[in-house]
Write an enzyme that holds these catalytic residues in place. Structure first.
Site, mmCIF file in Angstrom:
data_model
loop_
_atom_site.group_PDB
_atom_site.id
_atom_site.type_symbol
_atom_site.label_atom_id
_atom_site.label_comp_id
_atom_site.label_asym_id
_atom_site.label_seq_id
_atom_site.Cartn_x
_atom_site.Cartn_y
_atom_site.Cartn_z
ATOM 1 N N ARG A 177 33.740 -14.462 7.411
ATOM 2 C CA ARG A 177 33.381 -15.870 7.237
ATOM 3 C C ARG A 177 33.666 -16.600 8.547
ATOM 4 O O ARG A 177 34.245 -16.017 9.464
ATOM 5 C CB ARG A 177 34.115 -16.509 6.058
ATOM 6 C CG ARG A 177 35.610 -16.495 6.192
ATOM 7 C CD ARG A 177 36.288 -17.198 5.018
ATOM 8 N NE ARG A 177 37.718 -16.988 5.080
ATOM 9 C CZ ARG A 177 38.585 -17.447 4.183
ATOM 10 N NH1 ARG A 177 38.171 -18.124 3.136
ATOM 11 N NH2 ARG A 177 39.872 -17.231 4.317
ATOM 12 N N GLU A 208 39.458 -25.245 6.119
ATOM 13 C CA GLU A 208 40.410 -24.647 7.068
ATOM 14 C C GLU A 208 39.753 -24.402 8.424
ATOM 15 O O GLU A 208 39.625 -23.261 8.882
ATOM 16 C CB GLU A 208 41.000 -23.354 6.515
ATOM 17 C CG GLU A 208 41.967 -23.580 5.383
ATOM 18 C CD GLU A 208 42.769 -22.335 5.022
ATOM 19 O OE1 GLU A 208 42.373 -21.224 5.413
ATOM 20 O OE2 GLU A 208 43.779 -22.486 4.324
ATOM 21 N N GLU A 236 45.663 -26.121 -1.343
ATOM 22 C CA GLU A 236 45.670 -24.704 -1.722
ATOM 23 C C GLU A 236 47.074 -24.146 -1.643
ATOM 24 O O GLU A 236 47.807 -24.434 -0.692
ATOM 25 C CB GLU A 236 44.843 -23.865 -0.738
ATOM 26 C CG GLU A 236 43.368 -23.960 -0.823
ATOM 27 C CD GLU A 236 42.714 -22.998 0.177
ATOM 28 O OE1 GLU A 236 43.317 -21.959 0.521
ATOM 29 O OE2 GLU A 236 41.606 -23.304 0.626
ATOM 30 N N LYS A 282 39.369 -10.368 -4.011
ATOM 31 C CA LYS A 282 39.450 -10.151 -5.462
ATOM 32 C C LYS A 282 40.872 -9.899 -5.948
ATOM 33 O O LYS A 282 41.155 -10.086 -7.120
ATOM 34 C CB LYS A 282 38.498 -9.048 -5.909
ATOM 35 C CG LYS A 282 38.672 -7.713 -5.247
ATOM 36 C CD LYS A 282 37.591 -6.763 -5.743
ATOM 37 C CE LYS A 282 37.568 -5.469 -4.966
ATOM 38 N NZ LYS A 282 37.249 -5.679 -3.533
ATOM 39 N N PHE A 283 41.767 -9.477 -5.053
ATOM 40 C CA PHE A 283 43.141 -9.252 -5.500
ATOM 41 C C PHE A 283 44.068 -10.432 -5.204
ATOM 42 O O PHE A 283 45.286 -10.302 -5.272
ATOM 43 C CB PHE A 283 43.686 -7.947 -4.918
ATOM 44 C CG PHE A 283 42.990 -6.747 -5.502
ATOM 45 C CD1 PHE A 283 43.048 -6.495 -6.867
ATOM 46 C CD2 PHE A 283 42.238 -5.902 -4.701
ATOM 47 C CE1 PHE A 283 42.389 -5.412 -7.427
ATOM 48 C CE2 PHE A 283 41.571 -4.817 -5.248
ATOM 49 C CZ PHE A 283 41.640 -4.569 -6.620
ATOM 50 N N HIS A 284 43.471 -11.573 -4.854
ATOM 51 C CA HIS A 284 44.279 -12.784 -4.669
ATOM 52 C C HIS A 284 44.507 -13.418 -6.031
ATOM 53 O O HIS A 284 43.584 -13.523 -6.833
ATOM 54 C CB HIS A 284 43.520 -13.744 -3.742
ATOM 55 C CG HIS A 284 44.375 -14.832 -3.179
ATOM 56 N ND1 HIS A 284 44.850 -15.875 -3.933
ATOM 57 C CD2 HIS A 284 44.838 -15.028 -1.921
ATOM 58 C CE1 HIS A 284 45.568 -16.675 -3.162
ATOM 59 N NE2 HIS A 284 45.579 -16.188 -1.930
HETATM 60 C C1 GAL Z 1 42.747 -19.855 2.613
HETATM 61 C C2 GAL Z 1 41.277 -20.168 2.405
HETATM 62 C C3 GAL Z 1 40.792 -19.790 1.023
HETATM 63 C C4 GAL Z 1 41.323 -18.427 0.659
HETATM 64 C C5 GAL Z 1 42.819 -18.439 0.712
HETATM 65 C C6 GAL Z 1 43.453 -17.140 0.305
HETATM 66 O O1 GAL Z 1 42.988 -19.571 3.954
HETATM 67 O O2 GAL Z 1 41.000 -21.537 2.617
HETATM 68 O O3 GAL Z 1 39.389 -19.799 1.003
HETATM 69 O O4 GAL Z 1 40.808 -17.497 1.544
HETATM 70 O O5 GAL Z 1 43.224 -18.705 2.043
HETATM 71 O O6 GAL Z 1 44.827 -17.107 0.538
#
Ligand code: GAL
Length: 672
Positions: free
Chosen positions: A119, A158, A316, A365-367
């Site tokens: 990305r 970000e 986040e 997917k494992f987040h």
């Molecule tokens: C951030 C991002 C999210 C996701 C997240 C996972 O850096 O903005 O899209 O990737 O981390 O930890």
């Protein structure tokens, strides 16, 4: 200009506590959306961030926009009482755009092109990207401008997470234009960069390139200016997107998610914060770390500094494990809430996550997520739901501010400069040094504001200046005046060394602060791994020591061994009605704590409340005097807080003492 200071909640919704997540319905069939909105209600979700990575869906072909999915999802969310933080979707360009314009891909310092498939395949200075992204932003804003769910704009995502610096030819040209604006003449640039060294003198602007891979260290001025330019390039893209949004939807506030977390250093968020309507931050626990909760607290206090003290949004974090570490630890029961409450206590009026529902496919997917792969019958979803209830109980806290007696000066440019190569100790970490001062205060329940050196210091009793290598000319006189008026200043080693062009301030270190501190350092004496300097009280310093004299200050500790035996190590100067302390070595935690105790006593600063050591404390105050004391117990044993008030989470009234259970939390309304 319209007031755009916080989420514009839809009519009739009041001002709920912000609670939610990134929501990516494009990854799921429509049946799942119905379950999503039902579960969002159950969890008390009030806002979601939509469309962050949706560009290829919203514009599947060049100039052909399709907002139908967005319309359906926004309608559905609105019907179910969930507001929308709508992303501009510009964070990741679609394949057709990158394929048609391969020169928009970023290039690293070694000349490698970073291609499509991850990305942020974006050169921040690419005019092609700028054109296409702004066209999308305008089309999107015009399409949704009247949608009742639209509560906030989320520009990009970000910025600079994976493309902080681009070294391509387009960036080189933009860098040259930036340098002209900063330095005016090539002679001024040569002077600022000290190009007489190593025959680097430039005759024309065209000869200048970014600090690409070179046979050895690149010029430090060139590197520092390139870092400044790169940060500005991202801010410029933000401002360009925000300008379109403000034009089309003048009443809707705009944010973009910062990354004040761990070692993320490449964007000058303290400067950028002045340009956003609502500051928001992403935070992920840094692991393994000796003190992950203190690091989280530091990041939150820094984010409040970016927001100039106003409430901010936690955009986040993770409900449990991330997926980008080597071994990704799942959070313990209760940790999710303790993490969130620490940020609320430090000024966050919205708590959100990446992401709502754990993806079934794709790189993340494992987040963890609010709804795990295992569904809603899970510990995580139960904690998410309980958290929604608790945040709702904290609604009255919204809008209150954090008012502390201690300021810690923090500067991204100084961070970049202090970690450049060919320095006395190349294991130096600016953020680590800042946290070394911060953590003992965090442990003592002393509130700290992390602010830029230009911030107004007049309301503070104590100003901490950890390892501030690069300082502008105005800071030392301001600190002198602050001390003269009764304030206490503490400066630690490797501070005041260079000016804003990274040129050494001559005559002895710590350059800018010599007079303020009454000391003169002749030589740095960094310590090799395994070596230590012993001090007069028996404590030890690792990594760093200095050969200094104290012509106008008293030695509070001296070096006790080696060539520095008998020389000052920690000094105090009586500066008018106040004092100025200097720590010339990297004190280990116990010693640092005892020096800090003496400094706190000097400044008359005490903990926010009397409490057992295990408790993290923060406080927020409303203008009308209502105050809230937050206590978070990070230990496995009950802990006592000596304060009275009404616990907003339980409704219980406490006279003068509360037991905060192991792993538990208390939020007391006191006064007002
Ligand atoms: C951030 C991002 C999210 C996701 C997240 C996972 O850096 O903005 O899209 O990737 O981390 O930890």
């Amino acid at each position: 200009m319209p007031e755009r200071t916080w989420i514009r909640w839809p009519e009739g919704r009041g001002t709920p506590f912000g609670y939610g997540a990134d929501y990516n319905p494009e990854q799921w069939p429509r049946e799942t959306w119905l379950e999503d909105v039902r579960l969002m209600r159950e969890a008390g979700v009030t806002i979601v961030s939509l469309g962050i990575f949706a560009w290829s869906l919203l514009e599947p072909r060049d100039g052909a926009f399709d907002f139908s999915l967005l319309d359906d999802v926004m309608d559905l969310l609105h019907e179910h009482g969930v507001a929308v933080d709508l992303a501009t979707a510009t964070a990741s360009p679609p394949a057709w755009l990158v394929t048609a314009h391969p020169d928009m891909r970023p290039v690293d310092a070694e000349g490698r092109v970073l291609g499509f498939g991850g990305r942020q395949s974006i050169c921040p200075s690419s005019p092609v990207y700028r054109h296409h992204s702004l066209r999308l932003v305008r089309a999107l804003a015009e399409h949704v401008r009247d949608h009742p769910a639209l509560a906030l704009w989320h520009v990009n995502n970000e910025f600079g997470c994976h493309n902080a610096h681009c070294y391509c030819d387009t960036s080189a040209a933009a860098f040259r234009a930036w340098l002209r604006a900063r330095h005016g003449t090539i002679a001024a640039l040569n002077d600022a960069w000290a190009t007489s060294f190593w025959s680097q003198r430039y005759g024309t602007w065209d000869e200048i390139v970014p600090p690409r891979l070179a046979p050895t260290f690149c010029n430090p001025g060139q590197q520092l200016d390139f870092f400044r330019f790169s940060s500005d390039a991202h801010v410029e893209q933000y401002l360009a997107e925000a300008a379109v949004l403000h034009e089309v939807t003048p009443d809707v506030p705009v944010t973009t998610n910062f990354m004040n977390t761990g070692g993320t250093k490449w964007l000058d968020y303290l400067g950028w914060g002045a340009h956003v309507d609502v500051v928001s931050n992403d935070h992920y626990l840094q692991e393994p770390s000796p003190h992950p909760e203190a690091e989280l607290a530091f990041s939150a206090d820094l984010t409040r500094g970016c927001a100039r003290g106003k409430p901010w949004m936690l955009m986040e974090q993770s409900t449990s494990a991330v997926n980008w570490g080597r071994i990704n630890r799942a959070k313990d029961p209760g940790e999710l809430w303790r993490n969130s409450l620490s940020q609320v206590g430090r000024g966050a009026d919205a708590i959100c996550y990446f992401q709502w529902r754990a993806s079934a496919g794709g790189a993340e997917k494992f987040h963890s997520a609010m709804v795990p792969h295992a569904g809603s019958d899970t510990r995580v979803f139960r904690e998410v739901t309980e958290q929604g209830r608790r945040l709702a109980a904290l609604a009255e806290v919204q809008g209150s501010v954090v008012a502390n007696d201690v300021a810690l000066l923090f500067d991204f440019e100084a961070w970049w400069a202090s970690e450049l190569d060919s320095h006395p100790h190349n294991g130096f970490s600016y953020r680590r040094e800042a946290e070394r001062l911060y953590v003992p205060l965090w442990r003592r329940g002393v509130g700290v504001d992390v602010v830029h050196p230009d911030a107004d210091l007049s309301g503070y009793r104590l100003v901490l200046v950890p390892a501030l290598y690069l300082v502008a000319d105005g800071l030392a006189p301001r600190l002198e005046a602050f001390a003269a008026a009764g304030g206490t200043v503490l400066v630690t080693f490797f501070s005041g060394i260079v000016d804003v062009t990274d040129r050494v301030r001559l005559g002895g270190y710590p350059g800018a602060f010599r007079d303020l501190l009454g000391v003169r350092v002749e030589e740095f004496r960094p310590l090799r791994p395994g070596c230590a300097a012993t001090l007069s009280d028996g404590s030890r310093a690792l990594d760093w020591s200095e050969d200094l004299s104290a012509p106008d200050a008293a030695a509070r500790l001296t070096y006790a061994d080696g060539v520095l035996a008998g020389r000052p190590a920690v000094t105090r100067r009586q500066a008018g009605a106040g004092s100025a302390w200097y720590v010339s070595c990297d004190l280990q935690p116990d010693a640092a704590a005892s020096v800090l105790d003496a400094v706190l006593a000097d400044a008359g600063v005490t903990a926010l409340a009397e409490a057992d050591d295990a408790l993290e404390l923060t406080r927020r105050v409303h203008a009308d005097g209502r105050a809230y004391l937050f206590a978070i117990n990070h230990s496995g044993a009950d802990a006592a807080l000596h304060a009275g008030g009404t616990d907003l989470l339980t409704g219980a009234i406490h006279e003068a003492r509360v037991v905060v259970p192991a792993g538990g939390t208390v939020v007391l309304r006191i006064g007002g």
